[in-house]
Motif scaffolding. Structure first.
Motif, PDB file in Angstrom:
ATOM      1  N   ALA A 193      38.143  88.602  20.228  1.00 23.25           N
ATOM      2  CA  ALA A 193      37.567  88.206  18.949  1.00 23.25           C
ATOM      3  C   ALA A 193      38.337  87.008  18.404  1.00 23.25           C
ATOM      4  O   ALA A 193      39.565  86.973  18.437  1.00 23.25           O
ATOM      5  N   GLY A 194      37.600  86.021  17.940  1.00 27.09           N
ATOM      6  CA  GLY A 194      38.218  84.798  17.439  1.00 27.09           C
ATOM      7  C   GLY A 194      38.105  83.629  18.390  1.00 27.09           C
ATOM      8  O   GLY A 194      38.322  82.479  17.983  1.00 27.09           O
TER       9      GLY A 194
ATOM     10  N   ARG B 237      33.746  82.439   9.504  1.00 30.19           N
ATOM     11  CA  ARG B 237      33.054  82.161  10.765  1.00 30.19           C
ATOM     12  C   ARG B 237      31.608  82.622  10.627  1.00 30.19           C
ATOM     13  O   ARG B 237      31.331  83.807  10.477  1.00 30.19           O
TER      14      ARG B 237
ATOM     15  N   ASN C 252      33.059  87.046  17.722  1.00 30.17           N
ATOM     16  CA  ASN C 252      33.627  87.844  16.643  1.00 30.17           C
ATOM     17  C   ASN C 252      33.849  89.285  17.077  1.00 30.17           C
ATOM     18  O   ASN C 252      33.254  89.738  18.034  1.00 30.17           O
TER      19      ASN C 252
END
Length: 216
Positions: A125-126, A159, A216
């Protein structure tokens, strides 16, 4: 086009055929790639195109890709020690020789889906996925792309789809400006200098396609 062939129609048919394969339940990335190629071939369409298929399994934390030619992708993420954005993976370009990428097509000497390069990369995630045509990767060095990414991120508090869209547009614009700069050191100019044993500078005018996905 002089031969009455619309290369754009061929590439769009590949993408829509890949979409249909996924809709029919195909999950293996090479299976999707092969199915798309076979569906387009069965329609006797004329043209040629590089082709890339990417799937992301969020439960397994894995990105899988099948790539033929000089389109490709960058996987970007934060360095766990410094939090700086860095390249976690970059797909290699696949060319027979400089300026002649592998391609699917109607010609007898076209390349096969089995020639596609496969990759499996862990994702978290990210991470940010940037997919693009050679018009992107020939003209925009990775460091320049990361700078554009940081500039856009600074303007977005979260985001979102809007951020992904802004990133894609900003990256494409930066690649376009680089392609028009006759003095800029670009990935293309470095490759051309090596291939032709002469000093070459500047970008390469070309179609530019950019897709950005925020994981995400």
């Amino acid at each position: 086009r002089e031969s009455g062939i619309d290369a754009g129609e061929f590439s769009r048919a590949l993408v829509m055929s890949a979409y249909d394969a996924v809709s029919d339940g195909t999950t293996d990335v090479l299976g999707i790639f092969r199915s798309a190629a076979e569906r387009v071939k069965s329609r006797s369409m004329k043209g040629s195109s590089t082709f890339i298929v990417i799937t992301v399994d969020p439960e397994e934390g894995r990105l899988s890709s099948a790539n033929l030619g000089d389109s490709g992708f960058l996987l970007l993420g934060n360095n766990p020690d410094t939090s700086a954005i860095e390249v976690k993976f970059k797909s290699p370009q696949q060319e027979h020789e400089f300026g002649f990428p592998y391609q699917l097509g109607h010609q007898e000497n076209s390349d096969s889906p089995d020639d596609a390069q496969l990759a499996a990369v862990p994702v978290t995630a990210g991470d940010i996925l940037v997919v693009g045509s050679d018009g992107l990767f020939d003209n925009l060095p990775d460091n320049d792309l990361i700078e554009v990414l940081q500039e856009v991120q600074a303007k977005h508090s979260n985001r979102s789809q809007a951020m992904a869209s802004a990133l894609a547009q900003a990256i494409a614009a930066a690649a376009f400006h680089s392609s028009m700069n006759k003095n800029k050191a670009t990935p293309y100019s470095r490759a051309a200098t090596e291939a032709f044993d002469m000093v070459y500078s500047g970008g390469k005018r070309d179609d530019i396609t950019v897709i950005v996905a925020l994981l995400n």
